[in-house]
Design a protein around this motif. Structure first.
Motif, PDB file in Angstrom:
ATOM      1  N   LEU A 171       0.111   7.332  -7.314  1.00 28.93           N
ATOM      2  CA  LEU A 171       0.005   8.269  -6.407  1.00 28.93           C
ATOM      3  C   LEU A 171       0.823   9.672  -6.550  1.00 28.93           C
ATOM      4  CD1 LEU A 171      -2.853   7.692  -3.676  1.00 28.93           C
ATOM      5  CD2 LEU A 171      -3.064   7.377  -6.102  1.00 28.93           C
TER       6      LEU A 171
ATOM      7  N   LYS B 118      -4.456   2.646  12.406  1.00 28.37           N
ATOM      8  CA  LYS B 118      -5.955   1.795  12.188  1.00 28.37           C
ATOM      9  C   LYS B 118      -6.097   0.167  12.481  1.00 28.37           C
ATOM     10  CE  LYS B 118      -3.403   1.926   7.758  1.00 28.37           C
ATOM     11  NZ  LYS B 118      -2.577   2.140   8.323  1.00 28.37           N
TER      12      LYS B 118
ATOM     13  N   LEU C  95       1.005  -1.297   0.145  1.00 24.58           N
ATOM     14  CA  LEU C  95      -0.066  -0.165  -0.260  1.00 24.58           C
ATOM     15  C   LEU C  95       0.434   1.467  -0.295  1.00 24.58           C
ATOM     16  CD1 LEU C  95      -2.676   1.172  -0.189  1.00 24.58           C
ATOM     17  CD2 LEU C  95      -2.625   0.749   2.643  1.00 24.58           C
TER      18      LEU C  95
ATOM     19  N   GLY D  65     -14.313  13.256   1.068  1.00 20.58           N
ATOM     20  CA  GLY D  65     -13.541  11.998   0.693  1.00 20.58           C
ATOM     21  C   GLY D  65     -14.302  10.650  -0.894  1.00 20.58           C
ATOM     22  N   SER D  66     -15.164  10.200  -1.145  1.00 22.94           N
ATOM     23  CA  SER D  66     -16.223  10.296  -1.932  1.00 22.94           C
ATOM     24  C   SER D  66     -16.541  10.724  -3.338  1.00 22.94           C
ATOM     25  CB  SER D  66     -17.410   9.336  -2.057  1.00 22.94           C
ATOM     26  OG  SER D  66     -17.460   8.144  -1.565  1.00 22.94           O
TER      27      SER D  66
ATOM     28  N   LEU E  12       0.392  11.183  -1.633  1.00 23.85           N
ATOM     29  CA  LEU E  12      -0.663  11.978  -2.437  1.00 23.85           C
ATOM     30  C   LEU E  12      -1.958  12.370  -1.594  1.00 23.85           C
ATOM     31  CD1 LEU E  12      -2.063  12.086  -5.450  1.00 23.85           C
ATOM     32  CD2 LEU E  12      -3.662  11.681  -4.349  1.00 23.85           C
ATOM     33  N   GLY E  13      -2.049  13.596  -1.427  1.00 27.65           N
ATOM     34  CA  GLY E  13      -2.952  14.344  -0.255  1.00 27.65           C
ATOM     35  C   GLY E  13      -3.692  15.138  -0.989  1.00 27.65           C
ATOM     36  N   LEU E  14      -5.425  14.296  -1.118  1.00 33.58           N
ATOM     37  CA  LEU E  14      -6.323  14.801  -1.376  1.00 33.58           C
ATOM     38  C   LEU E  14      -7.778  14.779  -0.671  1.00 33.58           C
ATOM     39  CD1 LEU E  14      -8.295  15.212  -4.185  1.00 33.58           C
ATOM     40  CD2 LEU E  14      -8.638  12.266  -4.381  1.00 33.58           C
ATOM     41  N   THR E  15      -8.270  13.194   0.249  1.00 37.39           N
ATOM     42  CA  THR E  15      -9.150  13.299   0.863  1.00 37.39           C
ATOM     43  C   THR E  15      -9.184  14.315   1.688  1.00 37.39           C
ATOM     44  OG1 THR E  15      -9.049  11.411   0.122  1.00 37.39           O
ATOM     45  CG2 THR E  15     -10.226  11.716   1.553  1.00 37.39           C
TER      46      THR E  15
ATOM     47  N   LEU F 229      -6.859  14.348   4.735  1.00 37.07           N
ATOM     48  CA  LEU F 229      -7.497  13.095   5.945  1.00 37.07           C
ATOM     49  C   LEU F 229      -7.024  11.479   5.485  1.00 37.07           C
ATOM     50  CD1 LEU F 229      -8.829  12.653   8.210  1.00 37.07           C
ATOM     51  CD2 LEU F 229     -10.986  12.376   7.101  1.00 37.07           C
ATOM     52  N   PHE F 230      -6.229  10.623   5.983  1.00 36.88           N
ATOM     53  CA  PHE F 230      -5.701   9.393   5.420  1.00 36.88           C
ATOM     54  C   PHE F 230      -5.357   8.966   4.582  1.00 36.88           C
ATOM     55  CE2 PHE F 230     -10.862   8.325   6.354  1.00 36.88           C
ATOM     56  CZ  PHE F 230     -10.755   8.318   7.510  1.00 36.88           C
ATOM     57  N   ILE F 231      -3.822  10.255   4.890  1.00 31.65           N
ATOM     58  CA  ILE F 231      -2.623  10.129   3.535  1.00 31.65           C
ATOM     59  C   ILE F 231      -1.524   8.934   4.054  1.00 31.65           C
ATOM     60  CG2 ILE F 231      -1.117  11.591   2.340  1.00 31.65           C
ATOM     61  CD1 ILE F 231      -4.072  12.530   2.663  1.00 31.65           C
ATOM     62  N   THR F 232      -1.843   8.476   3.138  1.00 33.10           N
ATOM     63  CA  THR F 232      -0.686   6.740   3.043  1.00 33.10           C
ATOM     64  C   THR F 232       0.654   7.733   2.515  1.00 33.10           C
ATOM     65  OG1 THR F 232      -2.799   5.279   2.263  1.00 33.10           O
ATOM     66  CG2 THR F 232       0.022   5.199   2.075  1.00 33.10           C
TER      67      THR F 232
HETATM   68  C1  LIG Z   1      -6.103   2.976   4.632  1.00 35.01           C
HETATM   69  C2  LIG Z   1      -6.119   3.800   3.254  1.00 35.01           C
HETATM   70  C3  LIG Z   1      -5.432   4.542   2.551  1.00 35.01           C
HETATM   71  C4  LIG Z   1      -5.207   6.050   2.433  1.00 35.01           C
HETATM   72  N1  LIG Z   1      -4.860   6.391   2.093  1.00 35.01           N
HETATM   73  C5  LIG Z   1      -5.137   7.383   1.456  1.00 35.01           C
HETATM   74  C6  LIG Z   1      -4.299   8.232   0.197  1.00 35.01           C
HETATM   75  O1  LIG Z   1      -2.562   8.602   0.487  1.00 35.01           O
HETATM   76  N2  LIG Z   1      -4.309   9.712  -0.187  1.00 35.01           N
HETATM   77  C7  LIG Z   1      -5.235   9.744   0.217  1.00 35.01           C
HETATM   78  O2  LIG Z   1      -6.353  11.308  -0.197  1.00 35.01           O
HETATM   79  N3  LIG Z   1      -6.815   9.713   0.266  1.00 35.01           N
HETATM   80  C8  LIG Z   1      -6.590   8.160   0.827  1.00 35.01           C
HETATM   81  N4  LIG Z   1      -7.438   7.852   1.188  1.00 35.01           N
HETATM   82  C9  LIG Z   1      -8.774   8.619   1.374  1.00 35.01           C
HETATM   83  C10 LIG Z   1      -9.714   7.451   0.922  1.00 35.01           C
HETATM   84  O3  LIG Z   1      -9.569   8.256  -0.707  1.00 35.01           O
HETATM   85  C11 LIG Z   1     -10.840   8.392   1.034  1.00 35.01           C
HETATM   86  O4  LIG Z   1     -11.301   6.445   2.143  1.00 35.01           O
HETATM   87  C12 LIG Z   1     -11.873   7.357   0.006  1.00 35.01           C
HETATM   88  O5  LIG Z   1     -12.117   8.348  -0.876  1.00 35.01           O
HETATM   89  C13 LIG Z   1     -13.195   7.270   0.863  1.00 35.01           C
HETATM   90  O6  LIG Z   1     -13.341   8.775   1.397  1.00 35.01           O
HETATM   91  P1  LIG Z   1     -14.197   8.334   2.660  1.00 35.01           P
HETATM   92  O7  LIG Z   1     -13.822   7.680   3.458  1.00 35.01           O
HETATM   93  O8  LIG Z   1     -14.417  10.570   3.786  1.00 35.01           O
HETATM   94  O9  LIG Z   1     -16.101   7.947   2.740  1.00 35.01           O
HETATM   95  P2  LIG Z   1     -17.186   8.571   2.374  1.00 35.01           P
HETATM   96  O10 LIG Z   1     -16.784   9.486   1.221  1.00 35.01           O
HETATM   97  O11 LIG Z   1     -17.059   9.307   3.346  1.00 35.01           O
HETATM   98  O12 LIG Z   1     -18.228   7.187   1.960  1.00 35.01           O
HETATM   99  C14 LIG Z   1     -18.883   5.859   3.028  1.00 35.01           C
HETATM  100  C15 LIG Z   1     -19.563   4.932   2.608  1.00 35.01           C
HETATM  101  O13 LIG Z   1     -20.728   6.235   2.034  1.00 35.01           O
HETATM  102  C16 LIG Z   1     -21.345   5.632   0.817  1.00 35.01           C
HETATM  103  N5  LIG Z   1     -21.072   6.459  -0.272  1.00 35.01           N
HETATM  104  C17 LIG Z   1     -20.415   8.292   0.274  1.00 35.01           C
HETATM  105  N6  LIG Z   1     -21.216   9.316  -0.896  1.00 35.01           N
HETATM  106  C18 LIG Z   1     -22.366   8.352  -1.448  1.00 35.01           C
HETATM  107  C19 LIG Z   1     -22.934   8.338  -2.322  1.00 35.01           C
HETATM  108  N7  LIG Z   1     -23.453   9.408  -3.099  1.00 35.01           N
HETATM  109  N8  LIG Z   1     -23.965   8.086  -2.672  1.00 35.01           N
HETATM  110  C20 LIG Z   1     -23.870   6.361  -2.053  1.00 35.01           C
HETATM  111  N9  LIG Z   1     -22.922   5.401  -1.204  1.00 35.01           N
HETATM  112  C21 LIG Z   1     -22.124   6.765  -0.648  1.00 35.01           C
HETATM  113  C22 LIG Z   1     -19.283   5.091   0.396  1.00 35.01           C
HETATM  114  O14 LIG Z   1     -19.424   4.077  -0.907  1.00 35.01           O
HETATM  115  C23 LIG Z   1     -18.938   4.631   1.699  1.00 35.01           C
HETATM  116  O15 LIG Z   1     -19.211   2.878   1.997  1.00 35.01           O
HETATM  117  C24 LIG Z   1      -7.013   6.419   2.062  1.00 35.01           C
HETATM  118  C25 LIG Z   1      -8.232   5.726   3.575  1.00 35.01           C
HETATM  119  C26 LIG Z   1      -7.665   4.653   3.528  1.00 35.01           C
HETATM  120  C27 LIG Z   1      -8.758   3.717   4.622  1.00 35.01           C
END
Ligand SMILES: Cc1cc2nc3c(=O)[nH]c(=O)nc-3n(C[C@H](O)[C@H](O)[C@H](O)COP(=O)(O)OP(=O)(O)OC[C@H]3O[C@@H](n4cnc5c(N)ncnc54)[C@H](O)[C@@H]3O)c2cc1C
Length: 227
Positions: free
Chosen positions: A105, A214, A97, A143-144, A135-138, A168-171
């Protein structure tokens, strides 16, 4: 004639690896079994990061796979980098990872999108594994829908930009030297008004807010960035 060779002769697509790709996969698999698997238990138990793992991977030629040799890369392709991460993940999933965040990334992203000056400045250190990339996006609340909900901003101030926001959550966040960070430069343009910035860990104002603990992939270091 082998099935693959007969497929080629008949003009049908072949899904087999080339000799070079198979060699890379075997080499990465052997290396990971011998050198990375023994680290996996401690990484998982203690969330420990082996500082010499990346420089050794760089020495083996397992970084910069899709990057030309003139930047310190290997000069192969993204498909082959997928084979390497497959091999690493068989033996040390946490390291795989971290490898992805660094290699794909950050490193490959800089190679594909940065200008020549930035490529020459950052790629050699990332390819050798001396520098760790992230990479810092989230963000909290982004998130999504990372692009639509992004709140981090970048404002031009003379010959540089000032970034404000949290990620947040930046690997690799806790150990990264070079971070590719996304921020909004033009709020009115929504998801189109976003740019990527290279942030070095020593740039003024940059801070790791906290290293996260984690439930899985524990040896891969993850952080919140910013205030
Ligand atoms: C171990 C790990 C490493 C990571 N590394 C990086 C990294 O290096 N850089 C980086 O930028 N990010 C990183 N991330 C962040 C990752 O990209 C986000 O966790 C991911 O994009 C999901 O965002 P969230 O956690 O905010 O979940 P949310 O967006 O809050 O989603 C939570 C749940 O709700 C669902 N959901 C969300 N929106 C909707 C919708 N509109 N309709 C229906 N269902 C929905 C999702 O499918 C999910 O099941 C990492 C995350 C983890 C866990």
């Amino acid at each position: 004639m082998s099935e693959t060779a007969s497929n080629r002769t008949a003009g049908l697509p072949s899904f087999d690896l080339s000799d070079e790709q198979q060699e890379m996969l075997d080499l990465a698999d052997r290396y990971s079994r011998n050198e990375l698997y023994p680290l996996a238990e401690r990484m998982d138990n203690e969330e420990w990061w082996p500082d010499d793992a990346f420089p050794k991977l760089g020495e083996m030629g397992f970084f910069g796979i899709s990057v030309p040799e003139e930047y310190g890369g290997v000069g192969m392709d993204v498909f082959t980098s997928g084979l390497i991460v497959q091999a690493i993940a068989r033996w040390n999933h946490a390291l795989s990872l971290s490898w992805i965040a660094h290699e794909n990334l950050c490193l490959n992203n800089i190679y594909r999108n940065a200008n020549e000056d930035l490529r020459r400045r950052y790629l050699p250190g990332l390819c050798s594994g001396e520098k760790v990339g992230a990479l810092g996006l989230t963000e909290p609340g982004a998130g999504s829908d990372a692009l639509g909900s992004m709140r981090a901003t970048a404002k031009r101030d003379g010959d540089h930009y000032v970034l404000n926001g949290s990620k947040l959550f930046i690997t690799n966040g806790p150990i990264a030297d070079v971070l590719l960070v996304y921020a909004k430069t033009d709020k009115d343009r929504g998801a189109k008004g976003i740019s990527a910035f290279i942030v070095e860990k020593d740039f003024p104002g940059f801070e790791v807010a906290q290293k996260l603990t984690k439930m899985g992939f524990r040896g891969s270091q993850t952080a919140d960035l910013g205030p």
